[in-house]
Design a protein around this motif. Structure first.
Motif, PDB file in Angstrom:
ATOM      1  N   ALA A  27      -8.200  -8.070  -9.905  1.00  0.00           N
ATOM      2  CA  ALA A  27      -8.168  -9.525 -10.087  1.00  0.00           C
ATOM      3  C   ALA A  27      -6.737 -10.042 -10.010  1.00  0.00           C
ATOM      4  O   ALA A  27      -6.464 -11.078  -9.379  1.00  0.00           O
ATOM      5  CB  ALA A  27      -8.805  -9.904 -11.421  1.00  0.00           C
ATOM      6  N   ALA A  28      -5.807  -9.328 -10.647  1.00  0.00           N
ATOM      7  CA  ALA A  28      -4.396  -9.721 -10.587  1.00  0.00           C
ATOM      8  C   ALA A  28      -3.861  -9.625  -9.170  1.00  0.00           C
ATOM      9  O   ALA A  28      -3.114 -10.505  -8.710  1.00  0.00           O
ATOM     10  CB  ALA A  28      -3.576  -8.836 -11.524  1.00  0.00           C
ATOM     11  N   ALA A  29      -4.231  -8.566  -8.454  1.00  0.00           N
ATOM     12  CA  ALA A  29      -3.761  -8.390  -7.087  1.00  0.00           C
ATOM     13  C   ALA A  29      -4.271  -9.496  -6.181  1.00  0.00           C
ATOM     14  O   ALA A  29      -3.514 -10.023  -5.344  1.00  0.00           O
ATOM     15  CB  ALA A  29      -4.205  -7.022  -6.556  1.00  0.00           C
ATOM     16  N   MET A  30      -5.528  -9.867  -6.324  1.00  0.00           N
ATOM     17  CA  MET A  30      -6.068 -10.937  -5.480  1.00  0.00           C
ATOM     18  C   MET A  30      -5.352 -12.256  -5.741  1.00  0.00           C
ATOM     19  O   MET A  30      -5.110 -13.033  -4.814  1.00  0.00           O
ATOM     20  CB  MET A  30      -7.572 -11.064  -5.703  1.00  0.00           C
ATOM     21  N   ILE A  67      -4.739  -0.586  -3.405  1.00  0.00           N
ATOM     22  CA  ILE A  67      -5.354  -1.762  -4.031  1.00  0.00           C
ATOM     23  C   ILE A  67      -6.109  -2.571  -2.985  1.00  0.00           C
ATOM     24  O   ILE A  67      -7.247  -3.013  -3.215  1.00  0.00           O
ATOM     25  CB  ILE A  67      -4.283  -2.625  -4.724  1.00  0.00           C
ATOM     26  N   ILE A  68      -5.486  -2.764  -1.815  1.00  0.00           N
ATOM     27  CA  ILE A  68      -6.149  -3.527  -0.756  1.00  0.00           C
ATOM     28  C   ILE A  68      -7.431  -2.827  -0.318  1.00  0.00           C
ATOM     29  O   ILE A  68      -8.464  -3.467  -0.094  1.00  0.00           O
ATOM     30  CB  ILE A  68      -5.194  -3.719   0.437  1.00  0.00           C
ATOM     31  N   ILE A  71     -10.090  -3.556  -2.792  1.00  0.00           N
ATOM     32  CA  ILE A  71     -10.610  -4.911  -2.618  1.00  0.00           C
ATOM     33  C   ILE A  71     -11.622  -4.941  -1.475  1.00  0.00           C
ATOM     34  O   ILE A  71     -12.686  -5.559  -1.571  1.00  0.00           O
ATOM     35  CB  ILE A  71      -9.464  -5.902  -2.367  1.00  0.00           C
ATOM     36  N   ALA A  72     -11.284  -4.252  -0.370  1.00  0.00           N
ATOM     37  CA  ALA A  72     -12.196  -4.199   0.768  1.00  0.00           C
ATOM     38  C   ALA A  72     -13.518  -3.539   0.379  1.00  0.00           C
ATOM     39  O   ALA A  72     -14.596  -3.999   0.774  1.00  0.00           O
ATOM     40  CB  ALA A  72     -11.553  -3.445   1.927  1.00  0.00           C
ATOM     41  N   GLU A  73     -13.448  -2.480  -0.405  1.00  0.00           N
ATOM     42  CA  GLU A  73     -14.671  -1.790  -0.819  1.00  0.00           C
ATOM     43  C   GLU A  73     -15.493  -2.665  -1.768  1.00  0.00           C
ATOM     44  O   GLU A  73     -16.736  -2.680  -1.695  1.00  0.00           O
ATOM     45  CB  GLU A  73     -14.326  -0.465  -1.493  1.00  0.00           C
ATOM     46  N   ALA A  74     -14.825  -3.398  -2.649  1.00  0.00           N
ATOM     47  CA  ALA A  74     -15.543  -4.309  -3.545  1.00  0.00           C
ATOM     48  C   ALA A  74     -16.255  -5.400  -2.742  1.00  0.00           C
ATOM     49  O   ALA A  74     -17.386  -5.778  -3.058  1.00  0.00           O
ATOM     50  CB  ALA A  74     -14.579  -4.925  -4.554  1.00  0.00           C
ATOM     51  N   ASP A  75     -15.587  -5.901  -1.700  1.00  0.00           N
ATOM     52  CA  ASP A  75     -16.218  -6.887  -0.823  1.00  0.00           C
ATOM     53  C   ASP A  75     -17.446  -6.290  -0.145  1.00  0.00           C
ATOM     54  O   ASP A  75     -18.476  -6.954   0.015  1.00  0.00           O
ATOM     55  CB  ASP A  75     -15.232  -7.362   0.243  1.00  0.00           C
ATOM     56  N   ARG A  76     -17.332  -5.039   0.262  1.00  0.00           N
ATOM     57  CA  ARG A  76     -18.443  -4.365   0.937  1.00  0.00           C
ATOM     58  C   ARG A  76     -19.655  -4.265   0.013  1.00  0.00           C
ATOM     59  O   ARG A  76     -20.787  -4.508   0.431  1.00  0.00           O
ATOM     60  CB  ARG A  76     -17.992  -2.979   1.394  1.00  0.00           C
ATOM     61  N   VAL A  77     -19.429  -3.916  -1.232  1.00  0.00           N
ATOM     62  CA  VAL A  77     -20.521  -3.816  -2.199  1.00  0.00           C
ATOM     63  C   VAL A  77     -21.150  -5.186  -2.428  1.00  0.00           C
ATOM     64  O   VAL A  77     -22.384  -5.330  -2.449  1.00  0.00           O
ATOM     65  CB  VAL A  77     -20.014  -3.217  -3.521  1.00  0.00           C
ATOM     66  N   GLU A 118      -5.716 -14.900   4.685  1.00  0.00           N
ATOM     67  CA  GLU A 118      -4.686 -13.858   4.687  1.00  0.00           C
ATOM     68  C   GLU A 118      -5.241 -12.551   5.251  1.00  0.00           C
ATOM     69  O   GLU A 118      -4.566 -11.864   6.026  1.00  0.00           O
ATOM     70  CB  GLU A 118      -4.181 -13.640   3.264  1.00  0.00           C
ATOM     71  N   ILE A 119      -6.463 -12.216   4.899  1.00  0.00           N
ATOM     72  CA  ILE A 119      -7.082 -10.991   5.412  1.00  0.00           C
ATOM     73  C   ILE A 119      -7.230 -11.071   6.925  1.00  0.00           C
ATOM     74  O   ILE A 119      -6.908 -10.125   7.655  1.00  0.00           O
ATOM     75  CB  ILE A 119      -8.443 -10.757   4.743  1.00  0.00           C
ATOM     76  N   ILE A 120      -7.710 -12.198   7.425  1.00  0.00           N
ATOM     77  CA  ILE A 120      -7.893 -12.352   8.868  1.00  0.00           C
ATOM     78  C   ILE A 120      -6.552 -12.264   9.594  1.00  0.00           C
ATOM     79  O   ILE A 120      -6.409 -11.544  10.591  1.00  0.00           O
ATOM     80  CB  ILE A 120      -8.587 -13.689   9.180  1.00  0.00           C
ATOM     81  N   ALA A 121      -5.554 -12.982   9.093  1.00  0.00           N
ATOM     82  CA  ALA A 121      -4.245 -12.979   9.744  1.00  0.00           C
ATOM     83  C   ALA A 121      -3.611 -11.598   9.722  1.00  0.00           C
ATOM     84  O   ALA A 121      -3.062 -11.130  10.730  1.00  0.00           O
ATOM     85  CB  ALA A 121      -3.328 -14.000   9.073  1.00  0.00           C
TER      86      ALA A 121
END
Length: 217
Positions: A27-30, A67-68, A71-77, A118-121
């Protein structure tokens, strides 16, 4: 931001505590990535946002890249749970409408628009970041394409559409809505829902208006 966690010493396990700490860090990283971007946000920034020492943070994540990836894996879930909407809906067009609602509500937050763009760029610039999120994109594409092909087979989706291009256009539209909402106060859930329903019904149903010829230059 992640919800606060109230621990019960009698029932909380080591695994539970570790999971809570990891969620706190993510959460802090995002927040930091949305504010400063992947490049400018440092591990020190993330430590400060999470309110923990560097030594403590490194017990859970060895690097910013780790960490990134988390985040990607959390998005996948999260995406997998949303795509279950398609599987439960007999009509794929209505399923896509419901999926769009769920996704846009999930991504309607203070940090989501900046983090999404930011992810897309960064994926366009950095092959490593692209690899982390490309599986998510491909799985989303596959789920939506499967639904549209099922609709074509059952006669509820126009058989003349290019399924793969249609899916990517819809995905790009979703990302665009997320990015534009902070700059348009009138983009409320109810108004977006109404327009998306109309758009998908007119675009995807059999008997939709024929595709116009290309504009000559």
């Amino acid at each position: 931001m992640a919800p606060s966690v109230k621990e019960d010493p009698a029932s909380t396990t080591t695994a539970d505590l570790r999971e809570a700490q990891q969620q706190r860090i993510l959460a802090a990283a995002m927040t930091c990535f949305a504010r400063s971007g992947f490049h400018k946000a440092s591990m020190q920034d993330i430590c400060a946002e999470a309110g923990m020492s560097a030594g403590n943070l490194y017990r859970y994540f060895r690097s910013k890249e780790a960490i990134i990836a988390a985040i990607a894996e959390a998005d996948r879930v999260r995406n997998a749970e949303i795509f279950e909407v398609l599987e439960r809906t007999d009509d794929p067009v209505r399923g896509l409408c419901a999926l769009a609602r769920a996704f846009l509500r999930e991504m309607h937050g203070r940090e989501a628009p900046a983090l999404c763009t930011e992810i897309i760029a960064e994926a366009l610039r950095n092959p490593e970041i692209r690899a982390m999120f490309e599986r998510n994109i491909n799985e989303a594409h596959a789920a939506c394409a499967k639904a549209l092909r099922r609709g074509i087979e059952q006669g509820t989706v126009d058989p003349g559409i290019d399924v793969d291009v249609t899916v990517r256009l819809l995905m790009a539209m979703g990302d665009g809505i997320i990015a534009h909402r902070p700059m348009a106060d009138f983009m409320t859930d109810d108004r977006i829902d109404a327009v998306l329903d109309t758009l998908l019904e007119r675009f995807l149903r059999p008997g939709a208006p024929p595709t116009p010829p290309p504009i000559s230059e």
